[in-house]
Design an enzyme around this catalytic site. Structure first.
Site, PDB file in Angstrom:
ATOM      1  N   ALA A  59       0.821  -1.203   0.000  1.00 51.57           N
ATOM      2  CA  ALA A  59       0.000   0.000   0.000  1.00 51.57           C
ATOM      3  C   ALA A  59       0.866   1.269   0.000  1.00 51.57           C
ATOM      4  O   ALA A  59       1.767   1.409  -0.823  1.00 51.57           O
ATOM      5  CB  ALA A  59      -0.979  -0.036   1.177  1.00 51.57           C
ATOM      6  N   SER A  60       0.632   2.168   0.959  1.00 49.30           N
ATOM      7  CA  SER A  60       1.274   3.489   0.923  1.00 49.30           C
ATOM      8  C   SER A  60       2.745   3.491   1.295  1.00 49.30           C
ATOM      9  O   SER A  60       3.390   4.544   1.217  1.00 49.30           O
ATOM     10  CB  SER A  60       0.520   4.464   1.828  1.00 49.30           C
ATOM     11  OG  SER A  60      -0.718   4.807   1.249  1.00 49.30           O
ATOM     12  N   ILE A  61       3.304   2.363   1.696  1.00 50.39           N
ATOM     13  CA  ILE A  61       4.762   2.310   1.815  1.00 50.39           C
ATOM     14  C   ILE A  61       5.388   2.714   0.486  1.00 50.39           C
ATOM     15  O   ILE A  61       6.473   3.309   0.449  1.00 50.39           O
ATOM     16  CB  ILE A  61       5.208   0.901   2.268  1.00 50.39           C
ATOM     17  CG1 ILE A  61       4.964   0.741   3.778  1.00 50.39           C
ATOM     18  CG2 ILE A  61       6.685   0.650   1.943  1.00 50.39           C
ATOM     19  CD1 ILE A  61       5.272  -0.644   4.314  1.00 50.39           C
TER      20      ILE A  61
END
Length: 334
Positions: A59-61
């Site tokens: 995801a937003s990593i």
């Protein structure tokens, strides 16, 4: 002797065992053997166990990968942080304020409208109102970003914004004349030695990629919640070992210069709801120097971090929407 790595690894492992965690944990410190272990199942239907080497969506990593890609383009003069975004957009996205800069997008202070409203509903809601199969490259996201009014003046306040990082991918792609996924491969994954990282299509998943599940006991996957191929705000798949390689390469200045690393990780805004500070693409500890990337989406919850003081890097990735949080609570995050 108990080291910083040992203490963190033990706390995470015990929490994983106690909470029925499904995912991967890895903790590293130079000169010590890494703690790396998979828990639970990568594929529930087929009973395939999660391994320490399993690839997972993060995801937003992936926003960190976008940020350092931008940093590399700034290092080589292709972009500047104070560049206005409008010249790269032309007539596209007319509701984006003409004063928005690359810096604003990186720091979540652009004030542009977001295509995903994270302030309401559940993480497992169906939030994308276009056919997911159309979203297979960064240019394809332009209609999704369009028609969303500016919500605040550029630079006036912090507001986490997924659209901003898709827009960064679009700017990077147009400025470099290189497709975004290729650009991240060239500027981030290759110099860091992240051989297991990429942006796979959800309809053409490699066999070692763990499925993401909406809940701890709900066997529905997240395939109908995500674009068929992610962009600047998410969609990367990687391993815990590759994330360790990322932190090592980043702090060895093999991806961006030392000066650019300092810029990207400089805390700019205190975000009380998260008990962290935000820099440019990276979170920082509330009081500590820990550098953090975090991901949360349908079927994914994850955090990876580097502590410059102890040289410990760590990663917790769950292949369920909320699975990582009970484990991460076992560690004190100053």
């Amino acid at each position: 002797m108990t080291t910083a790595r040992t203490a963190v690894a033990l706390a995470l492992h015990e929490a994983a065992e106690a909470n029925g965690f499904s995912g991967v944990i890895r903790v590293d410190r130079p000169g010590e053997e890494p703690f790396a272990r998979g828990y639970g199942l990568a594929d529930r239907a087929h009973g395939l166990p999660m391994a320490a080497e399993s690839r997972c969506g993060v995801a937003s990593i992936a926003k960190g990968f976008t940020a350092v890609t931008i940093g590399a383009l700034v290092d080589d003069g292709t972009l500047a942080l104070d560049d206005l975004v409008r010249p790269f957009l032309g007539d596209d996205l007319p509701l984006v304020d003409d004063a928005v800069t690359v810096e604003h997008l990186l720091s979540h202070t652009s004030g542009i409208g977001d295509y995903i409203d994270e302030s309401s509903g559940s993480i497992t809601d169906y939030v994308i109102d276009r056919p997911l199969h159309e979203l297979d490259n960064t240019e394809a996201f332009v209609p999704v970003l369009d028609g969303r009014p500016q919500v605040s003046a550029p630079g006036s306040r912090f507001a986490y914004c997924n659209s901003g990082f898709v827009l960064l991918a679009l700017v990077a792609e147009r400025a470099s004349k290189t497709p975004f996924h290729e650009l991240v491969q060239e500027r981030v994954f290759a110099p860091a030695g992240m051989a297991s990282s990429g942006y796979p299509r959800t309809d053409d998943m490699p066999g070692d990629l763990a499925l993401g599940y909406l809940g701890d006991t709900d066997d529905r996957t997240n395939v109908l919640h995500l674009p068929v191929r992610g962009s600047g705000d998410g969609g990367a798949a990687t391993t815990a070992a590759d994330l360790h390689a990322f932190w090592t390469a980043l702090f060895d200045h093999r991806i961006v210069s030392a000066q650019m690393l300092a810029v990207l990780t400089e805390p700019l805004n205190e975000v009380e709801d998260e008990n962290m500070r935000y820099a440019r693409g990276f979170w920082r500890g509330w009081e500590s120097g820990t550098v953090i990337l975090e991901g949360y989406d349908a079927g994914v919850s994850a955090r990876t971090w580097h502590d410059p003081e102890s040289s410990v890097t760590g990663t917790v990735i769950a292949n369920a929407s909320d699975g990582a949080w009970p484990v991460l609570e076992a560690v004190d995050w100053p």
